[in-house]
Design a protein around this motif. Sequence first.
Motif, PDB file in Angstrom:
ATOM      1  N   VAL A 176       0.870  -1.173   0.000  1.00 37.09           N
ATOM      2  CA  VAL A 176       0.000   0.000   0.000  1.00 37.09           C
ATOM      3  C   VAL A 176       0.906   1.220   0.000  1.00 37.09           C
ATOM      4  CG1 VAL A 176      -1.802   1.256   1.243  1.00 37.09           C
ATOM      5  CG2 VAL A 176      -1.777  -1.252   1.284  1.00 37.09           C
ATOM      6  N   SER A 177       0.860   1.980  -1.092  1.00 38.17           N
ATOM      7  CA  SER A 177       1.745   3.145  -1.217  1.00 38.17           C
ATOM      8  C   SER A 177       0.952   4.406  -0.900  1.00 38.17           C
ATOM      9  CB  SER A 177       2.299   3.234  -2.642  1.00 38.17           C
ATOM     10  OG  SER A 177       3.081   2.096  -2.910  1.00 38.17           O
ATOM     11  N   THR A 187      -9.663  10.947  -0.312  1.00 35.88           N
ATOM     12  CA  THR A 187      -9.864   9.986  -1.403  1.00 35.88           C
ATOM     13  C   THR A 187      -9.983   8.573  -0.837  1.00 35.88           C
ATOM     14  OG1 THR A 187      -7.462   9.979  -1.693  1.00 35.88           O
ATOM     15  CG2 THR A 187      -8.728  11.329  -3.209  1.00 35.88           C
ATOM     16  N   GLY A 188     -11.134   8.311  -0.242  1.00 36.02           N
ATOM     17  CA  GLY A 188     -11.396   6.943   0.206  1.00 36.02           C
ATOM     18  C   GLY A 188     -11.106   6.714   1.668  1.00 36.02           C
ATOM     19  N   TYR A 189     -11.256   5.460   2.086  1.00 28.92           N
ATOM     20  CA  TYR A 189     -11.166   5.110   3.499  1.00 28.92           C
ATOM     21  C   TYR A 189      -9.777   5.423   4.058  1.00 28.92           C
ATOM     22  CZ  TYR A 189     -15.210   2.248   2.090  1.00 28.92           C
ATOM     23  OH  TYR A 189     -16.398   1.806   1.565  1.00 28.92           O
ATOM     24  N   ASP A 190      -9.748   5.641   5.363  1.00 30.72           N
ATOM     25  CA  ASP A 190      -8.520   6.019   6.033  1.00 30.72           C
ATOM     26  C   ASP A 190      -7.691   4.770   6.394  1.00 30.72           C
ATOM     27  OD1 ASP A 190      -6.515   7.083   7.473  1.00 30.72           O
ATOM     28  OD2 ASP A 190      -7.783   8.120   8.927  1.00 30.72           O
ATOM     29  N   ILE A 191      -6.990   4.279   5.403  1.00 34.07           N
ATOM     30  CA  ILE A 191      -6.200   3.068   5.594  1.00 34.07           C
ATOM     31  C   ILE A 191      -4.941   3.368   6.421  1.00 34.07           C
ATOM     32  CG2 ILE A 191      -5.035   1.176   4.397  1.00 34.07           C
ATOM     33  CD1 ILE A 191      -8.192   1.426   4.128  1.00 34.07           C
ATOM     34  N   ASP A 193      -4.690   5.311   9.058  1.00 34.42           N
ATOM     35  CA  ASP A 193      -4.966   5.242  10.490  1.00 34.42           C
ATOM     36  C   ASP A 193      -5.338   3.836  10.935  1.00 34.42           C
ATOM     37  OD1 ASP A 193      -4.297   7.834  10.848  1.00 34.42           O
ATOM     38  OD2 ASP A 193      -6.336   8.611  10.895  1.00 34.42           O
ATOM     39  N   LEU A 194      -5.741   3.015   9.975  1.00 30.88           N
ATOM     40  CA  LEU A 194      -6.003   1.611  10.305  1.00 30.88           C
ATOM     41  C   LEU A 194      -4.674   0.888  10.545  1.00 30.88           C
ATOM     42  CD1 LEU A 194      -8.334  -0.440  10.547  1.00 30.88           C
ATOM     43  CD2 LEU A 194      -8.026  -0.947   8.122  1.00 30.88           C
ATOM     44  N   GLY A 197      -1.172   1.924  14.748  1.00 24.42           N
ATOM     45  CA  GLY A 197      -1.806   1.404  15.955  1.00 24.42           C
ATOM     46  C   GLY A 197      -2.297  -0.022  15.831  1.00 24.42           C
ATOM     47  N   SER A 198      -2.057  -0.681  14.702  1.00 24.75           N
ATOM     48  CA  SER A 198      -2.501  -2.071  14.566  1.00 24.75           C
ATOM     49  C   SER A 198      -1.426  -3.041  15.058  1.00 24.75           C
ATOM     50  CB  SER A 198      -2.910  -2.381  13.129  1.00 24.75           C
ATOM     51  OG  SER A 198      -1.796  -2.348  12.266  1.00 24.75           O
ATOM     52  N   LEU A 202      -1.857  -6.221  11.153  1.00 27.08           N
ATOM     53  CA  LEU A 202      -2.540  -6.088   9.856  1.00 27.08           C
ATOM     54  C   LEU A 202      -1.554  -5.938   8.701  1.00 27.08           C
ATOM     55  CD1 LEU A 202      -5.475  -3.619  10.729  1.00 27.08           C
ATOM     56  CD2 LEU A 202      -5.571  -6.109  10.533  1.00 27.08           C
ATOM     57  N   VAL A 447     -12.115  -6.996  10.094  1.00 23.87           N
ATOM     58  CA  VAL A 447     -11.023  -6.359   9.351  1.00 23.87           C
ATOM     59  C   VAL A 447      -9.795  -7.265   9.344  1.00 23.87           C
ATOM     60  CG1 VAL A 447      -9.395  -4.422   9.404  1.00 23.87           C
ATOM     61  CG2 VAL A 447     -11.851  -4.002   9.699  1.00 23.87           C
TER      62      VAL A 447
END
Lengths: 466, 466
Positions: A176-177, A187-191, A193-194, A197-198, A202, A447
């Motif tokens: 994921v760049s 532009t789309g989901y907040d990957i 911030d996912l 803190g994981s 993930l 998730v």
Amino acid sequence: MRSADDAFRQELSDLLPDLALSEAEPRYLEEPRGRWFGQGGLLARPESTEAVSQILKLCHQEGVPVVPYGGGTGLVSGQIMPGETRPLILSLEKMTRIRDADAHTMIVEAGLTLAQVQDAAEERGRLFPLSLASQGTARIGGCLATNAGGVNVLRYGNTRELCLGVEAVLADGTVVSGLKRLRKDNTGYDIKDLMIGSEGSLGVITAASLRLFPRPSEVGTAFFVVPSPEAALELLELAEARMAGCVSAFELIGRQGLEFLAQVGPEVHMPFPEAPDWMVLCEIGLPAGMEAEEALAGLFEAAGDLVSDGVIAQSGQQRMDMWALRENIPEANKRIGSISSHDVSVPLPSLPAFIKAAGEALAELGDVRVNCFGHVGDGNLHYNAFPAAGKTRADYESMKTAVKDCVYEVVNRFGGSVSAEHGIGRIKTGDLERYGDAGKLAVMRAVKAALDPKGIMNPGAVLPGN
Amino acid sequence: MRSADDAFRQELSDLLPDLALSEAEPRYLEEPRGRWFGQGGLLARPESTEAVSQILKLCHQEGVPVVPYGGGTGLVSGQIMPGETRPLILSLEKMTRIRDADAHTMIVEAGLTLAQVQDAAEERGRLFPLSLASQGTARIGGCLATNAGGVNVLRYGNTRELCLGVEAVLADGTVVSGLKRLRKDNTGYDIKDLMIGSEGSLGVITAASLRLFPRPSEVGTAFFVVPSPEAALELLELAEARMAGCVSAFELIGRQGLEFLAQVGPEVHMPFPEAPDWMVLCEIGLPAGMEAEEALAGLFEAAGDLVSDGVIAQSGQQRMDMWALRENIPEANKRIGSISSHDVSVPLPSLPAFIKAAGEALAELGDVRVNCFGHVGDGNLHYNAFPAAGKTRADYESMKTAVKDCVYEVVNRFGGSVSAEHGIGRIKTGDLERYGDAGKLAVMRAVKAALDPKGIMNPGAVLPGN
């Protein structure tokens, strides 16, 4: 799950002949508090995102567990996987490039230490405000993976708020760049911030785009003696109102912490002849044209009965002495040896009531000493229980769990968090299960299953039974 | 998918007899720019989170699409579902309680307008800094769903950074209760930030825990005439360095915007006798003990050649006049009628080069006028193309897509975003597909499938083909 055995090592070596591979030395298998240990592991130290991707792809294919490894300073065993299965330990320590920088952002690889990142910002005349005791060893990738907090969250936010984008590799090797350098990007989901803190469960963060801040023109630091935690909180509100959000740090220190320091060291400069019940360390960073010492003196005067004594640093050395006192409390704690340590937060207005209620609840359990200190500006207390004078940790072994549960129950009653800044790791998965919201846990599991269907990423961390 | 037909309405009515249900009036089926329309829908206006949960559970069971609805001010058609299938339009307008508040946080339901939230903070002597032109109509739930930006992001961040927790209902009716009031809470994945900005495609936000800030003691506002966007950027850096991060807003305004205002209104107070090529609106909020006007005058002096003229507001009325000029630019644009509007961001240092390159690229396409203005402090420009004088939008109908593609290609070349603050909605799904990172899109699809397996949440929004 398959162990990272000799055959797997050979496979990996064939795939990436230049990859640094070795048996993990003991330092990769223990954590700072010396309570959790790994049995062994295959240590890989890739030098590029592409290599990380290839490694994960193979691990995914073979079902080999992966433990991402930063500086090893985490306090919840997120970096240590115990058990029979040998994981691949993926250390980012060789990825230490600063890929790009301008006045507002810096793109860094995960293996730089936090101190190196701070220094690189300072060289550019800017500030990277994340600051914590282990910054000389902690790597920025680990800070991101755990959403590290520290002393400047009050003003600047957690690691998550200091990061504009990440590059991360997922369990199956997908890259994921997301190294955008934008304050606004819907532009789309907040990957990002996912991933932040994981805790490596993930994917692996390989690089990040960090925010740089203007360095305040005038920095001032002071100790203020306050009669109570209530007064500390009122002083904080007064300071915030007067300084328009320019209060960078606001730390609470109690008498017990000062007594531990006096008793077992490290040696620090004590600011007051007699240890007060409570004092705060306040740091401000002001616009040009204001005198920081004057602003702190003005705060002292305006505070009236909220403050009974104060010392304002008159030199850089005095500032450093003040911070040395604060930052050495954990080392003194370690030398005394806690029964149980708790990294908790509660809503700010409840903080005094929490301190009172937790103290009363613990007193009912038995004869313990409490060292309660920390980042009162953001509601985060390190609330640690110690043996009574003359006793040792061993005398309390049977009470350990009861002490922890007792503190967490009070935290929960006040709408607080049982992990404010350290994360869940492997130590707190049960607590997350117990105190976490069922709906949130359901989303987390969905998730996790979606992004790591084979469960190879840091197994056992964050999610119970993962 | 099943339409929300009469039989479904009866089912829902049997399940929740007190629920306000009606045929959606036209205002729920059109968006502010008047370009997209819904064919119809069943409007539900629940009064509680429990009711929202029951509604979604039934929709999930029956496969009925749901369009969450806030204030209807979104500019990318996220709130409008065209096509034959009648959705259930879920308006949060009846959920307007302030559930709790203290000096640091306020827990609000999704249906409050942003202006109501601002006012409630002000009544408590605090600041909720999110500020945007449509705040009288936009509801806080919609601001959260779209991670709204606005004029104060430079200092305070986007909606995401202003929110500590959300309560949300997932597609299947599961309630995620995350209304913590904590600055630090590292207990598991960041589900809050996943919901924020997901534009109703992962769930419905029903309430949020918002951060309140100290109100700056001294607020100052000024217009500065700058010779170029480069100079605007240098002035910003100078201001930030001098003010230690106390610059709240820094807006760029170009000659074209002023000319449109003069030509078609709304009537505003022009600060300079002759419209300058470029000017900035700068607002600062300072600690007590500093004079804001003095600080702005000091900035003006220190700026040297970066600023050729300036006006510092001497009264509240003058400040409001300055903001009225800025906030009326979109209305003037609307009256002129754009060929294509673009809400873009680029890394700050590239901003002047972007303006130059985009202008050159558009000039090659044809005879267009550009009104480029916006939040230069956070890199977000509204870069809008208009017909040449004497021509109309209709004359450019065939060029519309080419104009948009031309601007986006330049944005992309500079590492920017094709949706800085408005979101993807339904208008930009193709652009997300084209310019988005493949790895990020893969994660988004996996998350969407995991949380909304039947695809009932705002179908067609955010993810192409969803």
